[in-house]
Design a protein around this motif. Structure first.
Motif, mmCIF file in Angstrom:
data_model
loop_
_atom_site.group_PDB
_atom_site.id
_atom_site.type_symbol
_atom_site.label_atom_id
_atom_site.label_comp_id
_atom_site.label_asym_id
_atom_site.label_seq_id
_atom_site.Cartn_x
_atom_site.Cartn_y
_atom_site.Cartn_z
ATOM 1 N N LYS A 150 89.772 98.955 10.468
ATOM 2 C CA LYS A 150 91.149 99.132 10.159
ATOM 3 C C LYS A 150 92.095 98.028 10.392
ATOM 4 N N ALA A 151 91.750 96.970 11.104
ATOM 5 C CA ALA A 151 92.368 96.059 11.469
ATOM 6 C C ALA A 151 92.645 95.009 10.204
ATOM 7 N N PRO A 152 91.597 94.679 9.397
ATOM 8 C CA PRO A 152 91.694 93.932 8.377
ATOM 9 C C PRO A 152 92.401 94.701 7.397
ATOM 10 N N LEU A 153 92.239 96.126 7.276
ATOM 11 C CA LEU A 153 92.753 97.065 6.068
ATOM 12 C C LEU A 153 94.222 96.918 6.390
ATOM 13 N N ARG A 154 94.725 97.086 7.643
ATOM 14 C CA ARG A 154 96.221 96.789 7.931
ATOM 15 C C ARG A 154 96.659 95.567 7.425
ATOM 16 N N GLY A 155 96.074 94.443 7.753
ATOM 17 C CA GLY A 155 96.504 93.237 7.279
ATOM 18 C C GLY A 155 96.514 92.990 5.885
ATOM 19 N N ILE A 156 95.647 93.672 5.002
ATOM 20 C CA ILE A 156 95.893 93.639 3.634
ATOM 21 C C ILE A 156 96.917 94.260 3.198
ATOM 22 N N GLY A 157 96.868 95.366 3.691
ATOM 23 C CA GLY A 157 98.300 96.264 3.449
ATOM 24 C C GLY A 157 99.627 95.503 3.718
ATOM 25 N N HIS A 158 99.594 94.982 4.743
ATOM 26 C CA HIS A 158 101.022 94.037 5.112
ATOM 27 C C HIS A 158 101.082 92.976 3.931
ATOM 28 N N ILE A 159 99.983 92.376 3.640
ATOM 29 C CA ILE A 159 100.096 91.297 2.475
ATOM 30 C C ILE A 159 100.660 91.888 1.369
ATOM 31 N N ALA A 160 100.179 93.235 0.809
ATOM 32 C CA ALA A 160 100.157 93.709 -0.576
ATOM 33 C C ALA A 160 101.837 93.931 -0.290
ATOM 34 N N HIS A 161 102.332 94.587 0.789
ATOM 35 C CA HIS A 161 103.824 95.052 0.697
ATOM 36 C C HIS A 161 104.723 93.793 0.780
ATOM 37 N N TRP A 162 104.191 92.650 1.267
ATOM 38 C CA TRP A 162 105.043 91.401 1.439
ATOM 39 C C TRP A 162 105.215 91.044 -0.053
ATOM 40 N N LEU A 163 104.011 91.040 -0.836
ATOM 41 C CA LEU A 163 103.873 90.276 -2.378
ATOM 42 C C LEU A 163 104.872 91.210 -3.190
ATOM 43 N N VAL A 164 104.730 92.750 -2.869
ATOM 44 C CA VAL A 164 105.902 93.353 -3.527
ATOM 45 C C VAL A 164 107.218 93.062 -3.284
ATOM 46 N N GLU A 165 107.560 93.136 -1.940
ATOM 47 C CA GLU A 165 108.882 92.971 -1.515
ATOM 48 C C GLU A 165 109.435 91.401 -1.914
ATOM 49 N N ASP A 166 108.559 90.284 -2.059
ATOM 50 C CA ASP A 166 108.947 88.888 -2.350
ATOM 51 C C ASP A 166 108.919 88.600 -3.634
#
Length: 359
Positions: A150-166
Motif C-alpha cells: 500500500k505504501a507505493p500505491l499511496r505514493g503513486i496516488g499522491h503524485i497523480a493528485h499533484w499532477l492534476v492539481e499543478d
C-alpha cells in the motif's frame, strides 16, 4: 414215684432248652447290634472320606475362582475325584481359555489404541506446528500487503493528485481520461488489497460473539451504503436476534446488498431483505429485480476474483461474494443463489440458531 421223676426230668430239659434259646436270642441281638455298630462306623468312615474329597474338590474350585480373576490358572483335573467335578473342571477350563483369549485380544486392542493415540497426538502436534507456521506466514503476508504494497500505491496516488492539481489545466481530453483511469485503477487496487486481507482473516481471526439485533444492524448497513432515492432497500419480514461476530455479519449483509445495488441495470430498482425459520437455522434472503444470472455461473460467482462483467463496466474486486461464502460456511451455514436471466436474483444464506463457536 417213677412218674414223678420222669416229669422232673422233662421240666429240667425244657428249662435247659429255654435257657439255650434265651442265650441264642441274646447272642443274636448282640451280634446284630455289633453289626450295626460296625456298619455305622463304616458308613461314618465312608461319609467322612467322601466329605473330605468333596471338600477338597470344592476348595480346588474356590481357589481357582479366587485366583482366576488376576491369573491364567487352570484347574488340574487330576486333583478331582468325581466325574461331575471333572466335567465341571473341563467346562471351567474352556471358559478360562476363552477368557484368556478375549483378554489377550483386548490387551492387543488396547495396545493398538494406545499406539494410535500416540501417533494421533504426534500428528496433532505436527499439524498444530504446521498451522502455527502457516498463520505466521499469513500474518507476515498481511503485514507485507498492508504496508509494503500500500505504501507505493499511496505514493503513486499522491503524485497523480499533484499532477492534476499543478498541471490539470494543461491536459487535453485524452490526458484527463488517462489520469482518471490511473486514479480509478489505484482505487481498485486499494480495494483489492483490503478484500484480500479480509478474506485471509476469516477463520484465522475469530471475533467475540455478541447478541445481535439484525433489524437494527441491517438498517445501519443500508444507511452506510447510502442507496440513491431511486433504489429502494427494505426489510420485508421481521429479522431475528442472533449470536455471532458482529463485524462478520455486517460484512455478509454489506457485500450482498452492495452487490445487488451495483449490478442493477436501470437507475431504479428494488432490493428486499427477508428471513424465515428453517428449523435449526435461520434462512436469510436478499432479492433484487436486476438482470439476473445465468445458471451456469451460479458456482463461479462465489469464487475469489471471479466477476461476470468486465471491471471497467462495473467496478468490482471479485472478492465480495467469496468473502460472504467463507464467512457463512465458517459459521456453520451455507450460501446459494437462485436466479433467472431477466427476472432478478435471490441470494440465500443460513446461520445456525445455536452458534458453534465460529460465528
Amino acid at each position: 414215684i417213677g412218674a414223678g421223676v420222669y416229669l422232673d426230668d422233662i421240666e429240667a430239659v425244657i428249662l435247659a432248652r429255654r435257657e439255650v434259646v434265651y442265650r441264642n436270642i441274646i447272642f443274636a441281638f448282640i451280634s446284630i447290634f455289633g453289626v450295626l455298630i460296625v456298619l455305622s462306623a463304616c458308613m461314618s468312615f465312608i461319609a467322612s472320606h467322601l466329605a473330605r474329597k468333596i471338600q477338597i474338590n470344592f476348595q480346588t474350585f474356590i481357589t481357582f475362582f479366587e485366583t482366576s480373576a488376576t491369573s491364567y490358572v487352570k484347574i488340574d483335573e487330576r486333583l478331582l475325584h468325581f466325574h461331575e467335578f471333572k466335567e465341571l473342571a473341563r467346562a471351567a477350563n474352556r471358559m478360562i481359555q476363552e477368557r484368556n483369549r478375549m483378554r489377550e485380544a483386548r490387551q492387543n486392542a488396547e495396545a493398538q489404541v494406545r499406539q494410535l493415540n500416540e501417533e494421533l497426538e504426534l500428528r496433532v502436534k505436527q499439524r498444530t506446528a504446521e498451522l502455527e507456521a502457516a498463520n505466521k506466514e499469513l500474518n507476515d503476508f498481511a503485514y507485507v500487503v498492508s504496508h509494503d504494497l500500500k505504501a507505493p500505491l499511496r505514493g503513486i496516488g499522491h503524485i497523480a493528485h499533484w499532477l492534476v492539481e499543478d498541471y490539470g489545466d494543461q491536459f487535453d481530453e485524452h490526458g484527463k481520461e488517462m489520469i482518471a483511469l490511473l486514479l480509478n485503477r489505484m482505487k481498485r487496487m486499494d480495494s483489492l488489497i483490503d478484500g484480500i486481507l479480509e478474506y485471509s482473516r476469516v477463520g484465522r481471526m475469530v471475533g467475540k460473539e455478541t447478541r445481535i439485533q439484525l433489524d437494527a444492524l441491517v438498517q445501519e448497513v443500508i444507511i452506510s451504503l447510502a442507496p440513491p432515492p431511486s433504489v429502494e432497500m427494505r426489510v420485508v419480514t421481521p429479522l431475528p436476534v442472533i449470536f455471532g461476530d458482529r463485524t462478520r455479519v455486517i460484512q455478509v449483509f454489506q457485500n450482498l446488498l452492495s452487490n445487488a445495488m451495483k449490478f442493477l441495470e436501470t437507475p431504479e430498482g428494488n432490493i428486499e431483505i427477508g428471513c424465515d425459520d428453517a428449523g435449526d437455522a435461520w434462512r436469510f434472503r436478499v432479492t433484487d429485480d436486476g438482470p439476473g444470472i445465468d445458471e451456469k455461473y451460479f458456482g463461479k460467482i462465489f469464487q475469489i476474483f471471479q466477476t461476470l462483467q468486465a471491471r471497467d463496466e462495473h467496478e468490482s474486486t471479485g472478492i465480495g461474494l467469496a468473502l460472504v461464502k467463507k464467512i457463512v460456511e465458517f459459521s456453520g451455514g451455507r450460501v446459494w443463489v437462485e436466479s433467472t436471466v431477466g427476472q432478478g436474483s435471490a441470494f440465500f444464506f443460513t446461520l445456525p440458531k445455536h452458534p458453534n463457536g465460529h460465528a
